[in-house]
Design a protein around this motif. Structure first.
Motif, PDB file in Angstrom:
ATOM      1  N   TYR A  12      41.587  -5.775  -7.280  1.00 55.70           N
ATOM      2  CA  TYR A  12      41.660  -7.230  -7.133  1.00 55.70           C
ATOM      3  C   TYR A  12      40.494  -7.932  -7.817  1.00 55.70           C
ATOM      4  O   TYR A  12      40.637  -9.040  -8.343  1.00 55.70           O
ATOM      5  N   ALA A  13      39.336  -7.289  -7.833  1.00 55.42           N
ATOM      6  CA  ALA A  13      38.185  -7.882  -8.526  1.00 55.42           C
ATOM      7  C   ALA A  13      38.468  -8.005 -10.021  1.00 55.42           C
ATOM      8  O   ALA A  13      38.176  -9.038 -10.643  1.00 55.42           O
ATOM      9  N   GLU A  14      39.046  -6.945 -10.619  1.00 53.63           N
ATOM     10  CA  GLU A  14      39.397  -6.994 -12.044  1.00 53.63           C
ATOM     11  C   GLU A  14      40.481  -8.038 -12.312  1.00 53.63           C
ATOM     12  O   GLU A  14      40.431  -8.771 -13.306  1.00 53.63           O
ATOM     13  N   LEU A  15      41.467  -8.097 -11.437  1.00 49.79           N
ATOM     14  CA  LEU A  15      42.560  -9.048 -11.610  1.00 49.79           C
ATOM     15  C   LEU A  15      42.053 -10.482 -11.518  1.00 49.79           C
ATOM     16  O   LEU A  15      42.396 -11.332 -12.350  1.00 49.79           O
ATOM     17  N   LEU A  16      41.230 -10.759 -10.536  1.00 53.83           N
ATOM     18  CA  LEU A  16      40.698 -12.117 -10.373  1.00 53.83           C
ATOM     19  C   LEU A  16      39.770 -12.496 -11.524  1.00 53.83           C
ATOM     20  O   LEU A  16      39.759 -13.646 -11.967  1.00 53.83           O
ATOM     21  N   ALA A  17      39.001 -11.527 -12.016  1.00 54.90           N
ATOM     22  CA  ALA A  17      38.142 -11.803 -13.167  1.00 54.90           C
ATOM     23  C   ALA A  17      38.994 -12.146 -14.390  1.00 54.90           C
ATOM     24  O   ALA A  17      38.651 -13.044 -15.176  1.00 54.90           O
ATOM     25  N   SER A  18      40.127 -11.448 -14.569  1.00 51.69           N
ATOM     26  CA  SER A  18      41.026 -11.749 -15.689  1.00 51.69           C
ATOM     27  C   SER A  18      41.630 -13.142 -15.547  1.00 51.69           C
ATOM     28  O   SER A  18      41.935 -13.802 -16.546  1.00 51.69           O
ATOM     29  N   LEU A  19      41.806 -13.578 -14.326  1.00 50.19           N
ATOM     30  CA  LEU A  19      42.321 -14.918 -14.061  1.00 50.19           C
ATOM     31  C   LEU A  19      41.243 -15.993 -14.173  1.00 50.19           C
ATOM     32  O   LEU A  19      41.531 -17.178 -14.028  1.00 50.19           O
TER      33      LEU A  19
END
Length: 270
Positions: free
Chosen positions: A88-95
């Motif tokens: 989720y940290a990677e996903l939110l950073a991509s967002l």
């Protein structure tokens, strides 16, 4: 010289097939069991380049009706040792929305769901999906369950890129694996498709004179590069740079026969 060394997109048949498959996901009607695609291939076969092309062909844009930015394709990379929090940290950073270190999993999950829905993501692309195997068995199951949950809740398609080991990673969740259509990018062989690839690269190489290669030179390129796309680009770029510096302005059969890589790992494109 800068033009020769710059990154260039060359549309060869297998890459076009991959992009055609991926672009069909954009137009697929939304539903609870969205189709997904897993793209497998050895390192250096151009998977990341295809991923970037797919993302660039479907860029973010402003929707005048809703007054919001729309992002049909969201791309992220699977963390080296994934778990639910790191995913989720990677996903939110991509967002573009990194969370506080104090945020718990539920907060991160709800933020990701809200933002993915707001920006209108239709396809979530995950590169280096084989990294799932670096986690514990428990973490692997959790990450796979998370992928299935996101696809179900948001009615989005998944596209996973990885080396052959990625098959083992995805097969850890039978329900998820059944949704994936497999697309393999194999090493090049001595055939017409390989000749088409080399011809396409040469046509896009900015030398002043045309290059015409003999079958022997094509076999030499295939032997030296071991059929890996990245190595083929690297070898031709080096030969083109030498041709420009020498004033020959074309790649000769002699140059191909005499060319040697500086090292075994000379790949220039992933």
């Amino acid at each position: 010289m800068r033009a020769i060394r710059s990154r260039r997109w060359v549309l060869y048949p297998r890459a076009k097939q991959a992009l055609d498959h991926l672009n069909r996901l954009i137009d697929h009607p939304r539903g609870t069991r969205m189709p997904s695609i897993a793209v497998y291939g050895d390192s250096g076969m151009g998977k990341t380049t295809i991923m970037e092309r797919f993302r660039d062909d479907n860029p973010s844009g402003f929707d005048p009706i809703t007054g919001k930015e729309r992002t049909p394709v969201m791309a992220m990379e699977m963390a080296g040792k994934p778990g639910e929090r790191r995913f989720y940290a990677e996903l939110l950073a991509s967002l573009g929305a990194p969370q506080s270190p104090r945020a718990d999993i539920v907060q991160m999950e709800q933020a990701a769901l809200r933002l993915l829905k707001v920006v209108g993501v239709q396809v979530l692309v995950i590169d280096e999906v084989h990294n799932i195997l670096a986690g514990s068995h428990r973490d692997q199951r959790i990450v796979l369950n998370t992928l299935r949950f996101l696809s179900n809740r948001l009615q989005i398609s998944l596209v996973c890129f990885g080396v052959t080991d990625a098959r083992e990673a995805i097969s850890g969740d039978v329900q998820l694996a059944r949704r994936f259509e497999e697309f393999s990018i194999n090493r090049w062989g001595a055939n017409e498709q390989f000749e088409t690839l080399v011809s396409s690269i040469l046509r896009n190489t900015p030398l002043r004179k045309p290059t015409v290669l003999t079958p022997k030179s094509l076999r030499r390129i295939l032997q030296v590069t071991e059929g890996i796309t990245a190595n083929i680009f690297h070898m031709i770029n080096c030969l083109a740079a030498d041709a420009a510096q020498s004033g020959h302005e074309r790649i000769t059969d002699e140059a191909i026969e005499n060319w040697r890589p500086l090292s075994d790992g000379g790949a220039a494109y992933a």
